[in-house]
Design a protein around this motif. Structure first.
Motif, PDB file in Angstrom:
ATOM      1  N   ILE A   1      -9.444  21.370  43.930  1.00  0.00           N
ATOM      2  CA  ILE A   1      -9.261  22.337  44.979  1.00  0.00           C
ATOM      3  C   ILE A   1      -7.604  22.852  45.001  1.00  0.00           C
ATOM      4  CG2 ILE A   1     -10.939  21.578  46.671  1.00  0.00           C
ATOM      5  CD1 ILE A   1      -8.494  20.217  48.159  1.00  0.00           C
ATOM      6  N   GLY A   2      -6.797  22.046  44.342  1.00  0.00           N
ATOM      7  CA  GLY A   2      -5.349  22.558  44.388  1.00  0.00           C
ATOM      8  C   GLY A   2      -5.116  23.806  43.532  1.00  0.00           C
ATOM      9  N   PRO A   3      -5.714  23.915  42.185  1.00  0.00           N
ATOM     10  CA  PRO A   3      -5.631  25.312  41.423  1.00  0.00           C
ATOM     11  C   PRO A   3      -6.110  26.416  42.216  1.00  0.00           C
ATOM     12  CG  PRO A   3      -6.111  23.410  40.028  1.00  0.00           C
ATOM     13  CD  PRO A   3      -6.391  22.665  41.506  1.00  0.00           C
ATOM     14  N   ILE A   4      -7.124  26.112  43.074  1.00  0.00           N
ATOM     15  CA  ILE A   4      -8.001  27.330  43.536  1.00  0.00           C
ATOM     16  C   ILE A   4      -6.860  27.677  44.970  1.00  0.00           C
ATOM     17  CG2 ILE A   4     -10.112  27.907  45.096  1.00  0.00           C
ATOM     18  CD1 ILE A   4     -11.750  25.823  43.345  1.00  0.00           C
ATOM     19  N   ILE A   5      -6.540  26.793  45.462  1.00  0.00           N
ATOM     20  CA  ILE A   5      -5.700  27.054  46.711  1.00  0.00           C
ATOM     21  C   ILE A   5      -4.385  27.936  46.059  1.00  0.00           C
ATOM     22  CG2 ILE A   5      -4.055  26.342  48.311  1.00  0.00           C
ATOM     23  CD1 ILE A   5      -6.336  23.989  49.038  1.00  0.00           C
ATOM     24  N   ALA A   6      -3.991  27.389  44.952  1.00  0.00           N
ATOM     25  CA  ALA A   6      -2.716  27.964  44.517  1.00  0.00           C
ATOM     26  C   ALA A   6      -2.936  29.434  43.936  1.00  0.00           C
ATOM     27  CB  ALA A   6      -1.967  27.099  43.216  1.00  0.00           C
ATOM     28  N   ARG A   7      -4.180  29.490  43.170  1.00  0.00           N
ATOM     29  CA  ARG A   7      -4.613  31.100  42.896  1.00  0.00           C
ATOM     30  C   ARG A   7      -4.538  31.797  43.919  1.00  0.00           C
ATOM     31  NH1 ARG A   7      -5.955  31.714  37.609  1.00  0.00           N
ATOM     32  NH2 ARG A   7      -6.380  29.975  36.211  1.00  0.00           N
ATOM     33  N   SER A   8      -5.240  31.574  45.114  1.00  0.00           N
ATOM     34  CA  SER A   8      -5.521  32.069  46.450  1.00  0.00           C
ATOM     35  C   SER A   8      -4.141  32.754  46.924  1.00  0.00           C
ATOM     36  CB  SER A   8      -6.118  31.498  47.367  1.00  0.00           C
ATOM     37  OG  SER A   8      -5.803  30.342  47.890  1.00  0.00           O
ATOM     38  N   LEU A   9      -3.081  31.657  46.761  1.00  0.00           N
ATOM     39  CA  LEU A   9      -1.582  31.871  47.450  1.00  0.00           C
ATOM     40  C   LEU A   9      -0.885  32.887  46.451  1.00  0.00           C
ATOM     41  CD1 LEU A   9      -0.818  28.403  48.917  1.00  0.00           C
ATOM     42  CD2 LEU A   9      -1.502  30.425  50.110  1.00  0.00           C
ATOM     43  N   THR A  10      -1.347  33.013  45.260  1.00  0.00           N
ATOM     44  CA  THR A  10      -0.528  34.074  44.246  1.00  0.00           C
ATOM     45  C   THR A  10      -1.420  35.377  43.715  1.00  0.00           C
ATOM     46  OG1 THR A  10      -1.060  32.432  42.817  1.00  0.00           O
ATOM     47  CG2 THR A  10       0.716  32.013  43.733  1.00  0.00           C
ATOM     48  N   PRO A  11      -1.763  36.189  44.578  1.00  0.00           N
ATOM     49  CA  PRO A  11      -2.732  37.233  44.271  1.00  0.00           C
ATOM     50  C   PRO A  11      -1.979  38.261  43.417  1.00  0.00           C
ATOM     51  CG  PRO A  11      -2.098  37.645  46.477  1.00  0.00           C
ATOM     52  CD  PRO A  11      -1.683  36.052  46.236  1.00  0.00           C
ATOM     53  N   GLU A  12      -0.663  38.364  43.553  1.00  0.00           N
ATOM     54  CA  GLU A  12       0.116  39.319  43.065  1.00  0.00           C
ATOM     55  C   GLU A  12       1.285  38.588  41.777  1.00  0.00           C
ATOM     56  OE1 GLU A  12      -0.367  42.258  43.172  1.00  0.00           O
ATOM     57  OE2 GLU A  12      -1.529  42.076  44.816  1.00  0.00           O
ATOM     58  N   ASN A  13       1.288  37.319  42.009  1.00  0.00           N
ATOM     59  CA  ASN A  13       2.203  36.523  41.154  1.00  0.00           C
ATOM     60  C   ASN A  13       3.751  36.817  41.175  1.00  0.00           C
ATOM     61  OD1 ASN A  13       0.619  34.664  39.485  1.00  0.00           O
ATOM     62  ND2 ASN A  13      -0.351  36.417  38.086  1.00  0.00           N
ATOM     63  N   THR A  14       4.067  36.862  42.261  1.00  0.00           N
ATOM     64  CA  THR A  14       5.549  37.275  42.543  1.00  0.00           C
ATOM     65  C   THR A  14       6.286  35.790  42.803  1.00  0.00           C
ATOM     66  OG1 THR A  14       5.206  37.204  44.866  1.00  0.00           O
ATOM     67  CG2 THR A  14       4.820  39.259  43.898  1.00  0.00           C
ATOM     68  N   ILE A  15       7.427  35.900  42.588  1.00  0.00           N
ATOM     69  CA  ILE A  15       8.296  34.795  42.704  1.00  0.00           C
ATOM     70  C   ILE A  15       8.161  33.959  44.214  1.00  0.00           C
ATOM     71  CG2 ILE A  15      10.670  33.799  42.781  1.00  0.00           C
ATOM     72  CD1 ILE A  15      11.348  35.492  40.599  1.00  0.00           C
ATOM     73  N   GLY A  16       8.164  34.931  45.288  1.00  0.00           N
ATOM     74  CA  GLY A  16       7.923  34.425  46.629  1.00  0.00           C
ATOM     75  C   GLY A  16       6.665  33.718  46.794  1.00  0.00           C
ATOM     76  N   GLU A  17       5.823  33.957  46.216  1.00  0.00           N
ATOM     77  CA  GLU A  17       4.237  33.392  46.295  1.00  0.00           C
ATOM     78  C   GLU A  17       4.239  32.290  45.773  1.00  0.00           C
ATOM     79  OE1 GLU A  17       1.404  37.535  46.406  1.00  0.00           O
ATOM     80  OE2 GLU A  17       1.814  36.410  44.339  1.00  0.00           O
ATOM     81  N   TRP A  18       4.827  32.233  44.544  1.00  0.00           N
ATOM     82  CA  TRP A  18       4.775  30.805  43.623  1.00  0.00           C
ATOM     83  C   TRP A  18       5.647  29.943  44.404  1.00  0.00           C
ATOM     84  CZ3 TRP A  18       2.108  28.590  40.035  1.00  0.00           C
ATOM     85  CH2 TRP A  18       1.338  29.457  39.396  1.00  0.00           C
ATOM     86  N   LYS A  19       6.996  30.420  44.998  1.00  0.00           N
ATOM     87  CA  LYS A  19       7.702  29.464  45.853  1.00  0.00           C
ATOM     88  C   LYS A  19       6.962  28.603  46.847  1.00  0.00           C
ATOM     89  CE  LYS A  19      11.415  31.497  47.375  1.00  0.00           C
ATOM     90  NZ  LYS A  19      12.307  32.514  48.199  1.00  0.00           N
ATOM     91  N   THR A  20       5.946  29.364  47.802  1.00  0.00           N
ATOM     92  CA  THR A  20       5.227  28.680  48.479  1.00  0.00           C
ATOM     93  C   THR A  20       4.388  27.653  47.817  1.00  0.00           C
ATOM     94  OG1 THR A  20       4.903  30.801  49.859  1.00  0.00           O
ATOM     95  CG2 THR A  20       3.315  29.227  50.281  1.00  0.00           C
ATOM     96  N   VAL A  21       3.686  28.060  46.807  1.00  0.00           N
ATOM     97  CA  VAL A  21       2.867  26.895  46.154  1.00  0.00           C
ATOM     98  C   VAL A  21       3.754  25.793  45.703  1.00  0.00           C
ATOM     99  CG1 VAL A  21       1.705  26.515  44.017  1.00  0.00           C
ATOM    100  CG2 VAL A  21       1.270  28.707  45.117  1.00  0.00           C
ATOM    101  N   PHE A  22       4.980  25.905  45.084  1.00  0.00           N
ATOM    102  CA  PHE A  22       5.699  24.684  44.985  1.00  0.00           C
ATOM    103  C   PHE A  22       6.070  23.926  46.217  1.00  0.00           C
ATOM    104  CE2 PHE A  22       7.450  27.173  40.956  1.00  0.00           C
ATOM    105  CZ  PHE A  22       6.393  26.956  40.289  1.00  0.00           C
ATOM    106  N   CYS A  23       6.345  24.721  47.255  1.00  0.00           N
ATOM    107  CA  CYS A  23       7.002  24.088  48.517  1.00  0.00           C
ATOM    108  C   CYS A  23       5.672  23.365  49.067  1.00  0.00           C
ATOM    109  CB  CYS A  23       7.707  25.008  49.457  1.00  0.00           C
ATOM    110  SG  CYS A  23       9.032  25.843  49.173  1.00  0.00           S
ATOM    111  N   ILE A  24       4.528  23.721  49.042  1.00  0.00           N
ATOM    112  CA  ILE A  24       3.370  23.090  49.430  1.00  0.00           C
ATOM    113  C   ILE A  24       3.272  21.680  48.585  1.00  0.00           C
ATOM    114  CG2 ILE A  24       0.936  23.149  49.625  1.00  0.00           C
ATOM    115  CD1 ILE A  24       1.088  26.081  50.610  1.00  0.00           C
ATOM    116  N   ALA A  25       3.303  21.853  47.599  1.00  0.00           N
ATOM    117  CA  ALA A  25       3.102  20.599  46.480  1.00  0.00           C
ATOM    118  C   ALA A  25       4.462  19.432  46.813  1.00  0.00           C
ATOM    119  CB  ALA A  25       3.255  21.246  45.099  1.00  0.00           C
ATOM    120  N   ALA A  26       5.495  20.172  46.943  1.00  0.00           N
ATOM    121  CA  ALA A  26       6.715  19.056  47.103  1.00  0.00           C
ATOM    122  C   ALA A  26       6.385  18.456  48.617  1.00  0.00           C
ATOM    123  CB  ALA A  26       7.932  19.901  47.230  1.00  0.00           C
ATOM    124  N   ALA A  27       5.862  19.355  49.555  1.00  0.00           N
ATOM    125  CA  ALA A  27       5.849  18.639  50.848  1.00  0.00           C
ATOM    126  C   ALA A  27       4.770  17.519  50.824  1.00  0.00           C
ATOM    127  CB  ALA A  27       5.574  19.792  51.889  1.00  0.00           C
TER     128      ALA A  27
END
Length: 538
Positions: A482-508
Motif C-alpha cells: 500500500i505504501g507505493p500506492i499511497i505515495a503515487r496518489s499523493l504525487t499526481p504532478e510530481n512536484t517537490i511539494g508533493e514529494w515533501k509530503t511523501v517523505f514527511c509521512i514516511a519519516a513520521a
C-alpha cells in the motif's frame, strides 16, 4: 563447575540476566576459572560485593565469569561452520533480492514506449541538468502494450504471494529445520524467473500469477533463515552473523539494478531473467551440499566449535512440542518488533519502488545516471549493516552493554536518523547533489536496524524465532503493498511539494516505530518461550 547465575529460575514476571552461560565442558574455561566459580550463590549475593552494580546486568569488572561467547574462549572465526553458513546465506539473499528487483528494471524495456508516453508525469519544476548519454540499445526484445496501471499490478503481485507464506514458513522451519525450506524457496523463485519471458507471451494474467508464485517462494526465506540461526548463532555473535547474512539483500539490490539495465541495453530484457535464474540454481546446489540445519548434523564442524555453540545456547531453547500461540500473541515485546518492522518497511519499500521515479521525474536524471544513483543508497546500507553488526556485538561482548540497550540504540539510530535526512531531502528543492546525498545517508543509516529490532526475535524467543519473524514480516509486507500506492496518489504532478509530503509521512511513521520499540522492547528470553520457565535470558 557451575555458573553463579545459571541456576536462577526467575518468576513469571521477573526479567533474567543478560549474560551468556558458561561453556561448562571447555577445558580452557575449567582450568582458568574453576576456583572462583566453584561456589554457588544467588544473583543478589553475586552483586553484594559491589556498592554500585552497573546497569543492564553489566558484570562487575572485578569478577568476570568465563563466557563461551567471550572473545578469549570463542571458537575461531576462520573456516568455521557458522561463518561459512553466514557467507552462503549472504549469497543466498544476494540472489533473492536480485530475483526480486530485476523485473522493475526489465519492465521498462518490456513495455512499448508509445503506450507509456501518455502516462508521462515528468515535473519541469527542476531544470534538466544532464545531457542524455547515447548508448547503442539492443531492440530485439518483444514489446507489450501495458499501461501504467497494468504495470502496477505486475509489480505488486509479488507481495500477494509473499505475505501468505510468512507465518507458515516460520512454523515449518521451527518443526523441520530451515535448510531445505530456504533452499527450495530460492530455487523455486529462480525456476519461475526463468519462465518469465514465456509467461509474458501468454499475457498479463500469466505474468501476474507467476510473480505471485515467486512471492510464495520468497516468503519462506527470512523465517527459515531466522529459524536456522536460532540453532547456529551464539548470543554474543548474533549481530555479526545475522548482519552478514542479511546484508546480501542490500548488495543484491546494488548489483541487480544497474546490471539488469546493462543486460537490457546490450542484449535484451529476456536475458535478465535467464541470467539471474541460472545464478539462483547454482547457489541452490552449493547450499544443499555445504549447509546443515544444526551444528549436531554438520559433517565437518570441529568438536570445539560445536561445543561452543551448543553451550552458549543452553537453556535458551524450548523442549515443548506445541507452539505457545496465545502467550506469544499477547507478548508486548513481539508487538514492539511488529510496529518497528512495519514502520521501517514503509520507508524502505517506498524508496525501493519509487526512488527511480523521483530521480527521473523530479530531479530529471537520465536513465543511465538513474540506475547508478538509485543503487548507491543500498550500497551504503550494505556497508552499514556489516559494520553495525560488528559494533553491536563488540559493545555486548567487550564493553558489557546489555542486549536491550544495544537493540534500542541501534533501532533509534536506524529509524530516526533516516527520518531526519528524508525530511531534509524534501526541503532542499532542486539541489541535486544534496538531494542524492540526503537520500543516500537516509538509506545508509537504516542499516543500523539490522542489529536492532531486526534480530530481536532471537533475543526474546530463540526456539520460535522463525515464527516470530513470519508474524512481524507479514505485517511488514503490508507497506510494500500500500505504501507505493499511497505515495503515487499523493504525487499526481510530481512536484517537490508533493514529494515533501511523501517523505514527511514516511519519516513520521519511522519515528513512531522507533519510539514504540524503545518503550516496549525486551532483550531477554521471555518466559513463554522456554518450557520450564528457567534458564539463561541472553
Amino acid at each position: 563447575m557451575k555458573s553463579p547465575v545459571s541456576d536462577l529460575a526467575p518468576s513469571d514476571g521477573e526479567e533474567g540476566s543478560d549474560r551468556t552461560p558458561l561453556l561448562q565442558r571447555a577445558p580452557q574455561a575449567e582450568t582458568a576459572c574453576q576456583a572462583p566459580l566453584s561456589m554457588e550463590f544467588s544473583r543478589q549475593e553475586y552483586w553484594s560485593g559491589s556498592p554500585f552494580p552497573p546497569p543492564g546486568d553489566r558484570p562487575n569488572p572485578g569478577i568476570k565469569p568465563a563466557s563461551p561467547a567471550s572473545p578469549e574462549l570463542a571458537a575461531p572465526v576462520c573456516c568455521s561452520a557458522r561463518y561459512n553458513l553466514a557467507f552462503l546465506s549472504f549469497f543466498g539473499f544476494f540472489v533473492l533480492y536480485s530475483l526480486r528487483v530485476n523485473l522493475s528494471v526489465a519492465l521498462v524495456d518490456m513495455v512499448d514506449s508509445n503506450t507509456t508516453a501518455k502516462d508521462n508525469r515528468t515535473s519541469y519544476e527542476c531544470a534538466e541538468h544532464s545531457a542524455p548519454i547515447k548508448v547503442l540499445h539492443n531492440q530485439t526484445g518483444k514489446k507489450y502494450q501495458w499501461d501504467a496501471e497494468t504495470q502496477g499490478w505486475i509489480l505488486g503481485s509479488f507481495f500477494y504471494g509473499y505475505i501468505i507464506t510468512q507465518i507458515p514458513g516460520g512454523y515449518v522451519a521451527s518443526k523441520s529445520g530451515g535448510k531445505l525450506l530456504l533452499g527450495f524457496g530460492i530455487f523455486g523463485t529462480a525456476v519461475f524467473t526463468l519462465f518469465t519471458p514465456l509467461a509474458a507471451d501468454f499475457g498479463v494474467g500469466a505474468l501476474v500469477a507467476l510473480r505471485a508464485l515467486e512471492g510464495l517462494g520468497e516468503g519462506v526465506t527470512f523465517p527459515a533463515m531466522h529459524a536456522m540461526w536460532s540453532s547456529w548463532a551464539p548470543p554474543l555473535e548474533r549481530s555479526k552473523l545475522l548482519s552478514i547474512s542479511y546484508a546480501g539483500a542490500q548488495l543484491g539490490t546494488v548489483v541487480a539494478l544497474p546490471l539488469s539495465g546493462i543486460i537490457c541495453y546490450y542484449m535484451n530484457w529476456t536475458y535478465v531473467f535467464y541470467f539471474f535464474g541460472i545464478v539462483g540454481i547454482i547457489w541452490f546446489i552449493l547450499w544443499t551440499c555445504l549447509v546443515s540445519d544444526t551444528p549436531e548434523t554438520h559433517k565437518t564442524i570441529s568438536s570445539y566449535e560445536k561445543e561452543y555453540i551448543l553451550s552458549s545456547l543452553k537453556n535458551q531453547l524450548s523442549s515443548q512440542k506445541s507452539v505457545p500461540w496465545i502467550p506469544m500473541l499477547k507478548s508486548l515485546p513481539l508487538w514492539a518488533i511488529v510496529v518497528a518492522h512495519f514502520s521501517y518497511n514503509w520507508t524502505f519499500y517506498t524508496l525501493l519502488t519509487l526512488l527511480p521515479t523521483y530521480m527521473k521525474e523530479v530531479l530529471r536524471f537520465n536513465i543511465q545516471e538513474n540506475g547508478f544513483l538509485s543503487a548507491v543508497p543500498y550500497l551504503g546500507c550494505w556497508l552499514c549493516m556489516i559494520l553495525s553488526g560488528q559494533a553491536a556485538d563488540n559493545l555486548r561482548a567487550r564493553w558489557s552493554f546489555s542486549t536491550l540497550w544495544v537493540r534500542r540504540v541501534f533501532t533509534l539510530i536506524g529509524m530516526i536518523g533516516p527520518a531526519v535526512f528524508l525530511v531534509a531531502a524534501g526541503f532542499i528543492g532542486c539541489d541535486y547533489s544534496l538531494a542524492v546525498a540526503f537520500l543516500t545517508i537516509s538509506t545508509t543509516l537504516g542499516g543500523f536496524c539490522s542489529s536492532g529490532f531486526s534480530i530481536n526475535h532471537l533475543d526474546i524467543a530463540p526456539s520460535y524465532a522463525g515464527i516470530l519473524l513470519g508474524i512481524t514480516n507479514t505485517f511488514a509486507t503490508i507497506p510494500g503493498m500500500i505504501g507505493p500506492i499511497i505515495a503515487r496518489s499523493l504525487t499526481p504532478e510530481n512536484t517537490i511539494g508533493e514529494w515533501k509530503t511523501v517523505f514527511c509521512i514516511a519519516a513520521a511513521i519511522n519515528v513512531f516505530g522507533a519510539i514504540f520499540f524503545t518503550l516496549f522492547a525486551k532483550g531477554e528470553v521471555q518466559n513463554w518461550a522456554v518450557s520450564d520457565h528457567r534458564g539463561h535470558r541472553n
